[in-house]
Enzyme design. Structure first.
Site, PDB file in Angstrom:
ATOM      1  N   HIS A   1       0.869  -1.181   0.000  1.00 18.41           N
ATOM      2  CA  HIS A   1       0.000   0.000   0.000  1.00 18.41           C
ATOM      3  C   HIS A   1       0.904   1.229   0.000  1.00 18.41           C
ATOM      4  O   HIS A   1       1.543   1.541   1.008  1.00 18.41           O
ATOM      5  CB  HIS A   1      -0.908  -0.027   1.235  1.00 18.41           C
ATOM      6  CG  HIS A   1      -1.787  -1.233   1.269  1.00 18.41           C
ATOM      7  ND1 HIS A   1      -2.059  -1.945   2.413  1.00 18.41           N
ATOM      8  CD2 HIS A   1      -2.451  -1.862   0.261  1.00 18.41           C
ATOM      9  CE1 HIS A   1      -2.860  -2.959   2.107  1.00 18.41           C
ATOM     10  NE2 HIS A   1      -3.105  -2.928   0.827  1.00 18.41           N
TER      11      HIS A   1
ATOM     12  N   GLU B   1       1.501   3.998   2.675  1.00 24.06           N
ATOM     13  CA  GLU B   1       2.029   3.614   3.988  1.00 24.06           C
ATOM     14  C   GLU B   1       3.552   3.743   3.978  1.00 24.06           C
ATOM     15  O   GLU B   1       4.312   2.781   4.065  1.00 24.06           O
ATOM     16  CB  GLU B   1       1.543   2.198   4.330  1.00 24.06           C
ATOM     17  CG  GLU B   1       0.020   2.162   4.486  1.00 24.06           C
ATOM     18  CD  GLU B   1      -0.605   0.773   4.374  1.00 24.06           C
ATOM     19  OE1 GLU B   1      -1.845   0.709   4.252  1.00 24.06           O
ATOM     20  OE2 GLU B   1       0.127  -0.217   4.403  1.00 24.06           O
TER      21      GLU B   1
ATOM     22  N   HIS C   1       3.454  -2.577   6.985  1.00 23.93           N
ATOM     23  CA  HIS C   1       2.322  -1.706   6.624  1.00 23.93           C
ATOM     24  C   HIS C   1       2.149  -0.555   7.619  1.00 23.93           C
ATOM     25  O   HIS C   1       2.825  -0.492   8.646  1.00 23.93           O
ATOM     26  CB  HIS C   1       1.018  -2.529   6.629  1.00 23.93           C
ATOM     27  CG  HIS C   1       0.891  -3.468   5.483  1.00 23.93           C
ATOM     28  ND1 HIS C   1       0.012  -3.273   4.449  1.00 23.93           N
ATOM     29  CD2 HIS C   1       1.557  -4.620   5.206  1.00 23.93           C
ATOM     30  CE1 HIS C   1       0.123  -4.265   3.582  1.00 23.93           C
ATOM     31  NE2 HIS C   1       1.053  -5.093   4.016  1.00 23.93           N
TER      32      HIS C   1
ATOM     33  N   GLU D   1       1.999  -3.624  11.527  1.00 23.22           N
ATOM     34  CA  GLU D   1       1.287  -2.357  11.315  1.00 23.22           C
ATOM     35  C   GLU D   1       1.858  -1.269  12.218  1.00 23.22           C
ATOM     36  O   GLU D   1       2.068  -1.477  13.414  1.00 23.22           O
ATOM     37  CB  GLU D   1      -0.211  -2.521  11.632  1.00 23.22           C
ATOM     38  CG  GLU D   1      -0.936  -3.523  10.745  1.00 23.22           C
ATOM     39  CD  GLU D   1      -1.285  -2.969   9.359  1.00 23.22           C
ATOM     40  OE1 GLU D   1      -1.072  -1.762   9.119  1.00 23.22           O
ATOM     41  OE2 GLU D   1      -1.770  -3.757   8.527  1.00 23.22           O
TER      42      GLU D   1
HETATM   43 ZN    ZN Z   1      -1.389  -1.707   4.343  1.00 21.69          ZN
END
Ligand code: ZN
Length: 375
Positions: free
Chosen positions: A166, A169, A259, A335
């Site tokens: 992504h 990010e 991420h 994350e």
């Molecule tokens: Zn992500």
């Protein structure tokens, strides 16, 4: 006043700039229109002047929870990033700026530019243990580059790390920069011990097209790469297609997919409890890795995160689940927050490139703790 976003990773549309107390802006959606949240633009104005910037389509962004208690990131020198007073109300994200210099850059999070990505690849390749491999081209014809660290000895464990599926990010690539710098530091005992037992395969940027285009979540044709791992294709997701092929060639003993999360103000892991092949041994290994990361970084916590999948119910189109199930290995999504770590607030900078870099170093330490268990 001049607002521009026509640069690498830029994203904003000016709707109305007639009134500096109500400058109306909108975020341009990713290709295909399904996702948006990433913004990145420059404002040039008058020193000492106050500007009220209203992002008027914030209420229909991908993760509106991401705007709650969120402060926009900004910089004057493009080195040091700080946060600006920001509030979210009635679907509008309002950012207040009083200029200390002529021009300020404002973004959803400190960007990691394509130029810096090139700098990183060039810097690491001079190390004797590093080789760069061109895996293939993206749909915009950018390189998908794999950084290989180690001598490739087949007796060693193969550790795979990917970041920025992504593209918005950006903290993910900041983390990889910290991890690589530590791994290639000949004075680092962690790196020495790890490289004695492991080969590293690192993709610092899985989605260069989305990164340059200023996308939040998708590639050049609007595809979310982290839903492509079961059936990647050259037409829709060459980034995943080429990485999957290479993984099948090397095998994977540990996978770490990096991420950022828009909503949760914490650093956390999402494991692979729901994959069909998940076992008691894997659960024990996961616990050991989680506990190691808790010791390695006070920024990491294991209280808040995503709900764990029910047994057998994991979505195998997601990278970490697909890798866990295909290779039967320890596999995690890491994350980091866009906002801040609520357990350790830094009102000046929030979560930052520097903290992501430290977490990259800490991640290596956690990998070292499990190195004898993963192969
Ligand atoms: Zn992500």
């Amino acid at each position: 006043m001049q607002i521009s976003a026509n640069f690498d990773g830029g994203n904003i549309e000016v709707i109305n700039q007639d009134n500096i107390d109500d400058v109306q802006l909108a975020i341009r959606p990713d290709q295909g229109g399904e996702f948006f949240q990433w913004f990145n633009f420059k404002l040039q104005g008058t020193v000492g002047q106050r500007y009220t910037l209203n992002i008027i389509n914030a209420g229909s962004a991908s993760y509106t929870k991401g705007w709650e208690d969120y402060q926009a990131a900004a910089t004057y020198d493009r080195q040091q990033w700080f946060r600006l007073p920001t509030r979210y109300q009635d679907g509008t994200l309002t950012i207040e700026v009083e200029l200390d210099c002529d021009a300020i850059q404002i973004a959803y999070f400190a960007p990691y530019s394509y130029e810096r990505h090139q700098d990183l690849l060039s810097a690491v390749q001079v190390h004797p243990l590093v080789s760069l491999e061109h895996l293939g081209l993206t749909l915009d014809e950018r390189d998908i580059t794999l950084v290989k660290v180690g001598n490739g000895d087949e007796d060693k464990a193969n550790i795979w790390i990917t970041a920025r599926q992504h593209p918005g990010e950006t903290m993910a690539e900041w983390l990889v920069e910290g991890l690589l710098n530590n791994l290639l530091d000949s004075d680092s005992p962690t790196a020495k011990a790890l490289l004695d037992k492991a080969n590293f395969y690192i993709v610092p940027n899985m989605n260069p097209d989305g990164s340059v285009r200023g996308h939040l979540r998708t590639n050049a044709v609007g595809v979310n790469l982290n839903r492509e791992w079961q059936t990647p294709s050259l037409e829709k997701s060459p980034e995943v297609y080429h990485v999957v092929n290479k993984m099948k060639e090397t095998g994977v003993d540990l996978y770490y997919d990096v991420h950022g999360d828009e909503g949760l103000p914490y650093v956390f892991l999402a494991g692979c409890e729901g994959v069909p092949s998940y076992s008691d041994d894997m659960a024990k290994l996961q616990d050991k890795f989680v506990n190691a990361l808790l010791m390695a970084s006070a920024d990491f916590q294991n209280e808040f995160g995503y709900d764990k999948d029910e047994p057998g119910k994991a979505n195998l189109t997601v990278a970490s689940n697909w890798v866990a199930d295909t290779f039967g290995c320890l596999s995690n999504t890491l994350e980091m927050p866009f906002k801040d770590n609520a357990n350790m607030l830094d009102p000046m900078s929030g979560w930052s490139p520097e903290r992501s870099i430290y977490l990259g170093e800490a991640s290596l330490l956690a990998m070292l703790v499990v190195i004898n268990d993963i192969k």
